[in-house]
Structures are given as structure tokens and as C-alpha cells.
Design an enzyme around this catalytic site. Structure first.
Site, PDB file in Angstrom:
ATOM      1  N   LYS A  38       0.866  -1.079   0.050  1.00 58.51           N
ATOM      2  CA  LYS A  38       0.188   0.100   0.069  1.00 58.51           C
ATOM      3  C   LYS A  38       0.799   1.271   0.079  1.00 58.51           C
ATOM      4  O   LYS A  38       1.280   1.223   0.690  1.00 58.51           O
ATOM      5  CB  LYS A  38      -1.266   0.067   1.183  1.00 58.51           C
ATOM      6  CG  LYS A  38      -1.861   1.231   1.488  1.00 58.51           C
ATOM      7  CD  LYS A  38      -3.208   1.010   2.593  1.00 58.51           C
ATOM      8  CE  LYS A  38      -2.897   1.712   3.376  1.00 58.51           C
ATOM      9  NZ  LYS A  38      -2.660   3.077   3.500  1.00 58.51           N
ATOM     10  N   LEU A  66      -5.039   6.994  -1.650  1.00 61.89           N
ATOM     11  CA  LEU A  66      -5.278   8.701  -1.741  1.00 61.89           C
ATOM     12  C   LEU A  66      -6.897   8.976  -1.362  1.00 61.89           C
ATOM     13  O   LEU A  66      -6.776  10.488  -0.957  1.00 61.89           O
ATOM     14  CB  LEU A  66      -4.703   8.917  -3.608  1.00 61.89           C
ATOM     15  CG  LEU A  66      -3.505   8.586  -3.430  1.00 61.89           C
ATOM     16  CD1 LEU A  66      -3.053   8.899  -5.316  1.00 61.89           C
ATOM     17  CD2 LEU A  66      -2.535   8.917  -2.908  1.00 61.89           C
ATOM     18  N   LYS A  67      -7.552   8.363  -1.100  1.00 59.35           N
ATOM     19  CA  LYS A  67      -8.472   8.590  -0.581  1.00 59.35           C
ATOM     20  C   LYS A  67      -9.014  10.087  -0.893  1.00 59.35           C
ATOM     21  O   LYS A  67      -9.254  11.199  -0.331  1.00 59.35           O
ATOM     22  CB  LYS A  67      -8.695   9.008   1.092  1.00 59.35           C
ATOM     23  CG  LYS A  67      -8.115   7.613   1.709  1.00 59.35           C
ATOM     24  CD  LYS A  67      -7.925   7.564   3.459  1.00 59.35           C
ATOM     25  CE  LYS A  67      -7.385   7.230   4.456  1.00 59.35           C
ATOM     26  NZ  LYS A  67      -6.071   6.123   4.117  1.00 59.35           N
ATOM     27  N   PHE A  69     -11.604  12.996  -2.534  1.00 61.47           N
ATOM     28  CA  PHE A  69     -12.801  13.443  -1.469  1.00 61.47           C
ATOM     29  C   PHE A  69     -13.198  14.958  -2.102  1.00 61.47           C
ATOM     30  O   PHE A  69     -12.239  15.671  -1.464  1.00 61.47           O
ATOM     31  CB  PHE A  69     -12.606  13.596  -0.736  1.00 61.47           C
ATOM     32  CG  PHE A  69     -14.092  13.663   0.340  1.00 61.47           C
ATOM     33  CD1 PHE A  69     -15.396  13.931  -0.343  1.00 61.47           C
ATOM     34  CD2 PHE A  69     -13.842  13.793   1.421  1.00 61.47           C
ATOM     35  CE1 PHE A  69     -16.302  14.230   0.629  1.00 61.47           C
ATOM     36  CE2 PHE A  69     -15.171  13.789   2.866  1.00 61.47           C
ATOM     37  CZ  PHE A  69     -16.342  13.949   1.983  1.00 61.47           C
ATOM     38  N   ARG A 221       2.610  -0.600  10.307  1.00 64.88           N
ATOM     39  CA  ARG A 221       4.156  -0.454  11.345  1.00 64.88           C
ATOM     40  C   ARG A 221       4.211  -2.303  12.191  1.00 64.88           C
ATOM     41  O   ARG A 221       5.778  -2.147  12.211  1.00 64.88           O
ATOM     42  CB  ARG A 221       3.401  -0.333  13.205  1.00 64.88           C
ATOM     43  CG  ARG A 221       3.640   1.192  12.406  1.00 64.88           C
ATOM     44  CD  ARG A 221       3.247   2.380  13.087  1.00 64.88           C
ATOM     45  NE  ARG A 221       2.038   2.089  13.250  1.00 64.88           N
ATOM     46  CZ  ARG A 221       0.601   2.491  14.002  1.00 64.88           C
ATOM     47  NH1 ARG A 221       1.482   3.756  15.039  1.00 64.88           N
ATOM     48  NH2 ARG A 221      -0.025   2.454  14.055  1.00 64.88           N
TER      49      ARG A 221
HETATM   50  O1  C5P Z   1       1.153   0.756  11.073  1.00 64.07           O
HETATM   51  P1  C5P Z   1      -0.605   0.443  10.809  1.00 64.07           P
HETATM   52  O2  C5P Z   1      -0.867  -1.514  10.956  1.00 64.07           O
HETATM   53  O3  C5P Z   1      -1.787   0.816  11.925  1.00 64.07           O
HETATM   54  O4  C5P Z   1      -1.205   0.894   9.288  1.00 64.07           O
HETATM   55  C1  C5P Z   1      -2.370   1.071   9.100  1.00 64.07           C
HETATM   56  C2  C5P Z   1      -2.086   1.699   7.964  1.00 64.07           C
HETATM   57  O5  C5P Z   1      -3.593   1.508   7.013  1.00 64.07           O
HETATM   58  C3  C5P Z   1      -2.003   2.453   7.626  1.00 64.07           C
HETATM   59  O6  C5P Z   1      -0.783   2.807   6.223  1.00 64.07           O
HETATM   60  C4  C5P Z   1      -2.721   3.553   7.561  1.00 64.07           C
HETATM   61  O7  C5P Z   1      -3.088   4.777   7.026  1.00 64.07           O
HETATM   62  C5  C5P Z   1      -4.412   2.564   6.697  1.00 64.07           C
HETATM   63  N1  C5P Z   1      -5.550   2.420   7.890  1.00 64.07           N
HETATM   64  C6  C5P Z   1      -5.656   2.966   8.679  1.00 64.07           C
HETATM   65  N2  C5P Z   1      -7.485   2.967   9.188  1.00 64.07           N
HETATM   66  C7  C5P Z   1      -8.374   2.945   8.034  1.00 64.07           C
HETATM   67  C8  C5P Z   1      -7.446   3.914   6.693  1.00 64.07           C
HETATM   68  C9  C5P Z   1      -6.442   2.901   6.204  1.00 64.07           C
HETATM   69  O8  C5P Z   1      -5.251   2.102  10.226  1.00 64.07           O
HETATM   70  N3  C5P Z   1      -9.618   3.434   8.378  1.00 64.07           N
END
Ligand code: C5P
Length: 242
Positions: A38, A66-67, A69, A221
């Protein structure tokens, strides 16, 4: 799915500041061609389509998050550009409404046709996982509960030519029951029981998400900050398949 590039249901969020950091990360994987990664605003706003091309050259499937809107015309034109990139997924906010969502799909189809590539799957963001029920009520002035609102937005997405939604695992059972299995449910906020949750409030394990109906999960992460990302990825893959 008619994509030429096969996707993997375990998607790695490439939340890095520089392309050098991305390169160092991906270089550790013996076979990056099997990865779905991603790319978010952090990298795209710095490098633009060049970073997409660079990662595609390693064979990775791409979720370009890129969401978007904006008004329908602007979104259609923007997604025509993104539709040319040969990525597998893109995101828009469902709060943009049915006209914007349909315009997004039109743009993607036009862009993909122009570039002779497969049409990316269009995923709708419902309510961001950072929005609390209090924020929904007091800042968005919404009279529905969070689950009711997410279900309503997912139905709107389905009726407006989206292929799926981004959703937290917590709303997933209600969503799948209301919207049905013929839709994609991509779930971030995934952690193994042994991992730190970080700032994510609404976490679930890969098994829980899959059993609740997730078609794919996004992990950031726990893999991208790991000292041993390849084995962290393998652990998540095993958990997803369990
Ligand atoms: O590090 P972590 O596993 O929390 O990252 C989750 C990823 O998913 C990040 O790139 C975050 O921007 C994305 N994301 C999210 N919640 C959403 C949409 C996207 O955590 N509703």
C-alpha cells in the site's frame, strides 16, 4: 478479477518517508513479486507516479491509498490519471456521495482504457477509524450509530459502482450481513496478540478479521517497523491462513 497482476490478501503498508527506505525494506524480501503493498499520501505526495512505477518494477501489486474526496468532475479527472497507472486498488471517501463515487469509477475505467491496463478496484472509505462515536454525533452531526452509519455508507458504495470498502474489523460482521459477501472488505488495524496496538484503537487479529469476512487485511508497523520484516510477514501470512 481481470487484473494481470495477482494480488495477495495480506497487504503491507509502505509507510516510509523516502524511496530509499522503501527500497531497503523491499530488498529484504526474496520474492517481492508476490507482495501487495500500500502506497499512501506520504510517498505519493513526495514522488508522484514515479514511486508507483519503481515499486511495480519489482513486481509488487499496488494499493494506491489516496482517499480522494472532491466534486464529481474533479474526482473523475483525477481518477482518470490514476487509472492509467496499472495499480490494483485505489480509494475514495464514500462521504463524497453517489455522484462522486460513480464519477470515480468512470474516471478509472477511462484511464485504464487509455493505458490498456486492467481497471483498478475502487474501494470506498466509510468513516475513518480515527473518528469516534462522539465525533460522529457532535462534529458530523450524524444521528446514526457508528455501525449504522458505516453500513449505510457501504451500501451507498455498493450501489454506486465501488468494488468494496475499507472497514474496521469491529463493524465487519454487521457490514457483511447487511451488504453481502459479493463485495470486498479490506481491513486495517490488524495485530497479532503479541504486537503493540500503537495508535490503533480498534484492532483485530488476522484470523478474527478473516473469519468475520475480510477479503484482505492491511498491516503496517508490525511489518514495516520490524527488525525482521520477512519473518513478521510470514507470521501474519500464517495467521491469515490459520
Ligand atoms: O501501522 P498500522 O498497521 O496501524 O497501519 C495501518 C495502515 O492502514 C496505515 O497505512 C493507515 O494509514 C491505514 N489505514 C488505517 N485505517 C483506515 C484506513 C487506512 O489504519 N481506516
Amino acid at each position: 478479477m481481470t487484473d494481470s497482476q495477482a494480488t495477495h490478501p495480506l497487504m503491507i503498508a509502505l509507510d516510509f518517508q523516502t524511496k530509499e527506505a522503501v527500497q531497503a525494506f523491499l530488498a529484504q524480501f526474496p520474492d517481492p513479486a508476490h507482495l501487495t503493498v500500500k502506497i499512501g499520501m506520504e510517498l505519493f505526495d513526495r514522488y508522484g507516479p514515479a514511486i508507483v512505477k519503481e515499486i511495480q518494477a519489482r513486481g509488487c501489486a499496488i494499493f494506491l491509498d489516496l482517499k480522494l474526496f472532491d466534486i464529481p468532475n474533479t474526482v473523475e479527472r483525477a481518477l482518470t490519471q490514476l487509472g492509467e497507472l496499472g495499480v490494483q486498488y485505489v480509494t475514495v471517501h464514500t462521504l463524497g456521495g453517489s455522484a462522486m463515487l460513480q464519477a470515480a469509477q468512470r474516471g478509472l475505467v477511462a484511464g485504464a482504457k487509455r493505458a490498456h491496463v486492467a481497471v483498478p478496484h475502487l474501494l470506498g472509505v466509510t468513516e475513518l477509524t480515527s473518528i469516534s462515536p462522539v465525533g460522529l454525533r457532535d462534529e458530523q452531526n450524524c444521528r446514526l450509530t457508528m455501525t449504522e452509519q458505516v453500513v449505510a455508507l457501504a451500501k451507498l458504495a455498493q450501489q454506486s459502482d465501488c468494488d468494496g470498502v475499507i472497514t474496521s474489523a469491529l463493524e465487519l460482521p454487521a457490514l457483511v450481513a447487511a451488504v453481502g459477501p459479493e463485495f470486498e472488505y479490506v481491513v486495517p488495524g490488524i495485530r497479532l496478540a503479541s504486537d503493540a496496538a500503537g495508535d490503533q484503537q480498534r484492532v483485530a487479529t488476522p484470523q478474527t478479521a478473516r473469519q468475520a469476512g475480510a477479503t484482505a487485511i492491511v498491516v503496517g508497523r508490525p511489518i514495516n517497523q520490524s527488525k525482521t520484516p520477512v519473518s513478521a510477514y510470514a507470521q501474519y501470512q500464517t495467521a491469515w491462513n490459520a
